[in-house]
Design an enzyme around this catalytic site. Structure first.
Site, PDB file in Angstrom:
ATOM      1  N   ARG A  73      16.969   4.511 -15.140  1.00 56.92           N
ATOM      2  CA  ARG A  73      17.179   4.835 -13.717  1.00 56.92           C
ATOM      3  C   ARG A  73      17.980   3.715 -13.032  1.00 56.92           C
ATOM      4  O   ARG A  73      18.814   3.968 -12.154  1.00 56.92           O
ATOM      5  CB  ARG A  73      15.810   5.023 -13.038  1.00 56.92           C
TER       6      ARG A  73
ATOM      7  N   ASN B  33       5.897  -4.142  -9.420  1.00 59.27           N
ATOM      8  CA  ASN B  33       5.730  -2.780  -9.949  1.00 59.27           C
ATOM      9  C   ASN B  33       7.055  -2.136 -10.370  1.00 59.27           C
ATOM     10  O   ASN B  33       7.052  -1.176 -11.133  1.00 59.27           O
ATOM     11  CB  ASN B  33       4.982  -1.889  -8.945  1.00 59.27           C
ATOM     12  N   TYR B  34       8.164  -2.650  -9.853  1.00 64.07           N
ATOM     13  CA  TYR B  34       9.501  -2.202 -10.283  1.00 64.07           C
ATOM     14  C   TYR B  34      10.407  -3.433 -10.344  1.00 64.07           C
ATOM     15  O   TYR B  34      11.386  -3.517  -9.600  1.00 64.07           O
ATOM     16  CB  TYR B  34      10.096  -1.217  -9.283  1.00 64.07           C
TER      17      TYR B  34
ATOM     18  N   LYS C  20      15.613 -13.148  -7.166  1.00 63.25           N
ATOM     19  CA  LYS C  20      14.291 -13.728  -7.476  1.00 63.25           C
ATOM     20  C   LYS C  20      13.374 -12.588  -7.918  1.00 63.25           C
ATOM     21  O   LYS C  20      12.947 -11.775  -7.095  1.00 63.25           O
ATOM     22  CB  LYS C  20      13.762 -14.424  -6.218  1.00 63.25           C
TER      23      LYS C  20
ATOM     24  N   THR D 110       6.983 -13.053 -10.301  1.00 65.08           N
ATOM     25  CA  THR D 110       6.614 -13.889 -11.457  1.00 65.08           C
ATOM     26  C   THR D 110       6.118 -13.000 -12.594  1.00 65.08           C
ATOM     27  O   THR D 110       6.590 -13.113 -13.729  1.00 65.08           O
ATOM     28  CB  THR D 110       5.569 -14.934 -11.042  1.00 65.08           C
TER      29      THR D 110
ATOM     30  N   GLU E  46      11.223  -3.586   2.456  1.00 67.30           N
ATOM     31  CA  GLU E  46      10.552  -2.358   2.011  1.00 67.30           C
ATOM     32  C   GLU E  46       9.151  -2.784   1.604  1.00 67.30           C
ATOM     33  O   GLU E  46       8.969  -3.501   0.626  1.00 67.30           O
ATOM     34  CB  GLU E  46      11.301  -1.715   0.841  1.00 67.30           C
TER      35      GLU E  46
ATOM     36  N   ARG F 239       2.270   2.174  -6.860  1.00 62.83           N
ATOM     37  CA  ARG F 239       3.597   2.521  -6.310  1.00 62.83           C
ATOM     38  C   ARG F 239       3.464   2.536  -4.791  1.00 62.83           C
ATOM     39  O   ARG F 239       2.474   3.040  -4.255  1.00 62.83           O
ATOM     40  CB  ARG F 239       4.056   3.899  -6.795  1.00 62.83           C
ATOM     41  N   CYS F 240       4.482   1.976  -4.134  1.00 66.17           N
ATOM     42  CA  CYS F 240       4.428   1.972  -2.662  1.00 66.17           C
ATOM     43  C   CYS F 240       4.326   3.396  -2.139  1.00 66.17           C
ATOM     44  O   CYS F 240       3.685   3.659  -1.129  1.00 66.17           O
ATOM     45  CB  CYS F 240       5.666   1.290  -2.097  1.00 66.17           C
ATOM     46  N   THR F 241       4.976   4.332  -2.847  1.00 65.73           N
ATOM     47  CA  THR F 241       5.037   5.718  -2.391  1.00 65.73           C
ATOM     48  C   THR F 241       3.914   6.584  -2.963  1.00 65.73           C
ATOM     49  O   THR F 241       3.971   7.813  -2.834  1.00 65.73           O
ATOM     50  CB  THR F 241       6.380   6.352  -2.806  1.00 65.73           C
TER      51      THR F 241
ATOM     52  N   GLU G 117      -4.386   0.032   1.687  1.00 65.74           N
ATOM     53  CA  GLU G 117      -3.569   0.417   0.526  1.00 65.74           C
ATOM     54  C   GLU G 117      -4.239  -0.103  -0.738  1.00 65.74           C
ATOM     55  O   GLU G 117      -4.295  -1.312  -0.950  1.00 65.74           O
ATOM     56  CB  GLU G 117      -2.173  -0.218   0.675  1.00 65.74           C
TER      57      GLU G 117
HETATM   58  P1  NAP Z   1       4.270  -9.389  -3.164  1.00 64.94           P
HETATM   59  O1  NAP Z   1       3.110 -10.171  -3.588  1.00 64.94           O
HETATM   60  O2  NAP Z   1       4.608  -9.339  -1.723  1.00 64.94           O
HETATM   61  O3  NAP Z   1       5.523  -9.981  -3.989  1.00 64.94           O
HETATM   62  C1  NAP Z   1       6.788  -9.408  -3.905  1.00 64.94           C
HETATM   63  C2  NAP Z   1       7.837 -10.441  -4.245  1.00 64.94           C
HETATM   64  O4  NAP Z   1       7.840 -11.466  -3.255  1.00 64.94           O
HETATM   65  C3  NAP Z   1       7.618 -11.152  -5.569  1.00 64.94           C
HETATM   66  O5  NAP Z   1       8.857 -11.407  -6.160  1.00 64.94           O
HETATM   67  C4  NAP Z   1       6.946 -12.448  -5.125  1.00 64.94           C
HETATM   68  O6  NAP Z   1       7.088 -13.489  -6.040  1.00 64.94           O
HETATM   69  C5  NAP Z   1       7.729 -12.729  -3.875  1.00 64.94           C
HETATM   70  N1  NAP Z   1       7.103 -13.654  -2.933  1.00 64.94           N
HETATM   71  C6  NAP Z   1       5.804 -14.005  -2.833  1.00 64.94           C
HETATM   72  N2  NAP Z   1       5.649 -14.881  -1.792  1.00 64.94           N
HETATM   73  C7  NAP Z   1       6.867 -15.057  -1.243  1.00 64.94           C
HETATM   74  C8  NAP Z   1       7.354 -15.812  -0.147  1.00 64.94           C
HETATM   75  N3  NAP Z   1       6.569 -16.588   0.600  1.00 64.94           N
HETATM   76  N4  NAP Z   1       8.661 -15.742   0.150  1.00 64.94           N
HETATM   77  C9  NAP Z   1       9.491 -14.968  -0.586  1.00 64.94           C
HETATM   78  N5  NAP Z   1       9.093 -14.227  -1.632  1.00 64.94           N
HETATM   79  C10 NAP Z   1       7.788 -14.278  -1.960  1.00 64.94           C
HETATM   80  O7  NAP Z   1       4.169  -7.868  -3.644  1.00 64.94           O
HETATM   81  P2  NAP Z   1       3.805  -7.298  -5.075  1.00 64.94           P
HETATM   82  O8  NAP Z   1       2.355  -7.534  -5.325  1.00 64.94           O
HETATM   83  O9  NAP Z   1       4.784  -7.770  -6.093  1.00 64.94           O
HETATM   84  O10 NAP Z   1       4.070  -5.730  -4.884  1.00 64.94           O
HETATM   85  C11 NAP Z   1       3.114  -4.867  -4.363  1.00 64.94           C
HETATM   86  C12 NAP Z   1       3.370  -4.582  -2.907  1.00 64.94           C
HETATM   87  O11 NAP Z   1       4.706  -4.216  -2.734  1.00 64.94           O
HETATM   88  C13 NAP Z   1       2.576  -3.384  -2.396  1.00 64.94           C
HETATM   89  O12 NAP Z   1       2.114  -3.658  -1.091  1.00 64.94           O
HETATM   90  C14 NAP Z   1       3.585  -2.256  -2.362  1.00 64.94           C
HETATM   91  O13 NAP Z   1       3.283  -1.230  -1.465  1.00 64.94           O
HETATM   92  C15 NAP Z   1       4.813  -2.992  -2.014  1.00 64.94           C
HETATM   93  N6  NAP Z   1       6.002  -2.246  -2.461  1.00 64.94           N
HETATM   94  C16 NAP Z   1       6.753  -1.613  -1.523  1.00 64.94           C
HETATM   95  C17 NAP Z   1       7.852  -0.880  -1.904  1.00 64.94           C
HETATM   96  C18 NAP Z   1       8.718  -0.159  -0.896  1.00 64.94           C
HETATM   97  O14 NAP Z   1       9.843   0.173  -1.249  1.00 64.94           O
HETATM   98  N7  NAP Z   1       8.255   0.096   0.313  1.00 64.94           N
HETATM   99  C19 NAP Z   1       8.194  -0.805  -3.253  1.00 64.94           C
HETATM  100  C20 NAP Z   1       7.405  -1.462  -4.189  1.00 64.94           C
HETATM  101  C21 NAP Z   1       6.301  -2.204  -3.782  1.00 64.94           C
HETATM  102  P3  NAP Z   1       5.840 -13.941  -6.972  1.00 64.94           P
HETATM  103  O15 NAP Z   1       5.578 -12.787  -7.863  1.00 64.94           O
HETATM  104  O16 NAP Z   1       6.354 -15.139  -7.646  1.00 64.94           O
HETATM  105  O17 NAP Z   1       4.690 -14.228  -6.043  1.00 64.94           O
HETATM  106  O1  G3H Z   2       6.762   1.243  -5.377  1.00 67.89           O
HETATM  107  C1  G3H Z   2       7.682   1.583  -4.650  1.00 67.89           C
HETATM  108  C2  G3H Z   2       8.836   2.305  -5.155  1.00 67.89           C
HETATM  109  O2  G3H Z   2       9.896   2.227  -4.238  1.00 67.89           O
HETATM  110  C3  G3H Z   2       8.440   3.717  -5.439  1.00 67.89           C
HETATM  111  O3  G3H Z   2       9.431   4.374  -6.118  1.00 67.89           O
HETATM  112  O4  G3H Z   2       8.592   6.679  -5.674  1.00 67.89           O
HETATM  113  O5  G3H Z   2      10.366   6.279  -7.354  1.00 67.89           O
HETATM  114  O6  G3H Z   2       8.021   5.545  -7.794  1.00 67.89           O
HETATM  115  P1  G3H Z   2       9.077   5.797  -6.784  1.00 67.89           P
END
Ligand code: NAP
Ligand code: G3H
Length: 476
Positions: free
Chosen positions: A103, A154-155, A177, A180, A250, A283-285, A377
């Protein structure tokens, strides 16, 4: 010893003094190490990127597209290889992990094509006063400069490619970036861009824990645009640190599936289960709550429960539907939500069970608005079903959420569906389908605490370019 992965900086692969060991969430086995970059190394990444900007932005779209198409071809070629590492690194089912890479290749190709079709516009004066008829505005789009792309666990590959390719085709340079837990996969994505032969400094990677270097990489004055996908708290922090600089955020979601009395319940149940439990709900969605009319609730709960009972629970390499969550903290959090709902009287229609970080798929009927599960969530395989008595009640609960990513409406009454869609405070409403990003040329955005800015190839290109208007006074 496992492989020491390196960062790609200014056309070279580099180690750092410090490293982070990455383990497989499902087995605890070591997968490899990635560099933990220092501030000085980040400075060098940004300086190299900035130095590469003038020549890269001076190329034609076709010339830039040639590099980007090549990267897409390499991703396509290596999809199995990258997908198998990705599957191990984030405990995603193998088929889905390979699918994430293909994809990504498709988005990267599409972004290159979209860029080639980019056009400016010419505006005639004279709308406001006759004298300004002599004026012509040539409206062009210019790259913003250095884009910092940050993807979530997650992606890690796909939500990187969907930022990197639109940024590059527009003439921007990129620092990427990865999360991790997902950084090895992110560096494998970087290998595709490196092999494609991009000029040194145009595309670079930064690894290190967000909690350690996150603020530094965001605040840095070299960065012109921050394109972030991840959690709402981290996104809000980025928003504060960004100051006047443009950002795309996002973030999290609490997507509601609203089920009306005339819905095709078989189709609805199928979509809700696929939407809620894909990648174990990470997944966020994901469908994160169901708001169903009481008159059809019994039947819907029965159908949903039957389908959830058929989901397989196992390991990523077995392609199980439900796999271990990303870490113990995530599993503890989901377990806490389940306990709160059960304690407050929600009715579990599937067994409540946890083994290690695997949470068995859980459906709760009769969830009420005093339960955490109604609002928070989970990012895990648990689905709350809330019974409602009217469309207004469904809308009220749907809109009361702090999030506003997406919603679904299941009904045969399209005019009513449109009316509901107009009132839902979200970025996208799906009629008779699960909530989901894509297809990837569609706009993808969140309202309220779900984000700022619009993704989707064309929209991402738009966001990561600035308008430059050149006005000619043709009568002089
Ligand atoms: P996260 O903990 O916020 O981490 C996301 C990214 O940000 C990682 O690369 C993380 O690096 C980095 N990061 C952490 N602290 C930071 C800081 N102070 N400054 C800049 N970057 C920083 O989120 P996650 O656990 O990976 O993902 C799950 C969340 O993402 C869920 O809430 C989900 O709903 C949301 N999400 C939203 C979408 C959307 O399109 N709306 C899509 C996917 C996921 P490290 O891993 O090194 O901490
Ligand atoms: O986790 C957030 C992604 O943007 C969701 O994408 O709906 O294609 O799984 P998806």
């Amino acid at each position: 010893m496992t492989k020491q992965y390196k960062n790609y900086v200014n056309g070279e692969w580099k180690l750092s003094d410090e490293e982070i060991t990455i383990y497989e969430p499902a087995t605890g086995k070591e997968l490899g190490t990635v560099p933990a970059m220092s501030h000085e190394e980040v400075d060098y990444v940004y300086a190299s990127a900035k130095a590469a900007l003038p020549e890269w932005r001076a190329l034609s779209y076709i010339e830039r597209a040639a590099y980007i198409h090549k990267a897409a071809d390499i991703l396509e070629r290596d999809a199995e290889k990258i997908g198998s590492v990705l599957s191990k690194e984030i405990a995603k089912g193998l088929k889905s992990a390979v699918g994430e890479v293909t994809r990504t290749a498709e988005i990267v190709n599409f972004a290159a094509e979209e860029g080639v079709r980019a056009e400016g516009e010419v505006l005639e004066g004279g709308s406001f006063d006759a004298a300004s008829k002599r004026k012509i505005a040539v409206v062009r789009r210019e790259p913003v400069g250095l884009v910092l792309a940050i993807s979530p666990f997650n992606y890690p590959v796909n939500l990187a490619g969907s930022k990197i390719a639109p940024a590059l085709i527009s003439g921007n340079v990129v620092a990427f970036k990865p999360p991790t837990q997902g950084s090895i996969s992110g560096l494998l994505l970087a290998e595709a861009f490196a092999e494609a032969g991009l000029p040194a400094g145009v595309f670079n990677t930064i690894t290190g824990r967000g909690s350690v270097i996150g603020d530094y990489i965001v605040e840095h004055e070299a960065v012109d645009f921050i394109n972030f996908t991840g959690s709402t708290p981290v996104g809000e922090n980025i928003g504060r640190l960004a100051g006047m600089r443009p950002i795309m955020l996002e973030l999290g979601g609490k997507d509601a599936a609203i089920v009306l009395e005339d819905a095709d319940l078989e189709l609805t149940a199928k979509n809700i289960v696929a939407g809620a439990f894909g990648y174990s709900g990470q997944r966020c969605t994901a469908v994160k709550r169901v708001l169903v009319m009481d008159s059809v609730a019994d039947e819907l709960v029965k159908l949903v429960t039957e389908k959830v009972e058929k989901l397989s629970v196992g390991m990523p390499e077995e392609d199980a539907d439900i796999t271990p969550l990303i870490d113990t903290k995530a599993a503890d959090f989901v377990e806490g939500l389940i306990k709160d709902a059960a304690d407050k009287g929600a009715v579990a229609t599937t067994p409540i069970k946890r083994e290690g970080n695997t949470i068995y798929p859980t459906v709760f009927d009769k969830v009420t608005t005093d339960m955490r599960l109604a609002w928070e969530e989970p990012f895990g395989p648990v689905l709350p079903i809330i019974r409602v008595n009217s469309v207004d009640e469904a809308l009220e609960i749907a809109n009361e959420s702090e999030y506003g990513l997406q919603s679904s409406v299941f009904t045969q009454d399209f005019p009513l569906a449109l009316k509901i869609a107009e009132q839902l405070e979200v970025g996208t409403v799906h009629i008779n389908n699960k909530t989901q990003r894509g297809t990837d040329n569609f706009p993808f955005l969140g309202a309220k605490k779900s984000g700022a800015g619009v993704q989707g190839v064309k929209y991402s290109i738009h966001a990561m370019t600035n308008v430059k208007s050149v006005v000619f006074d043709i009568a002089k």
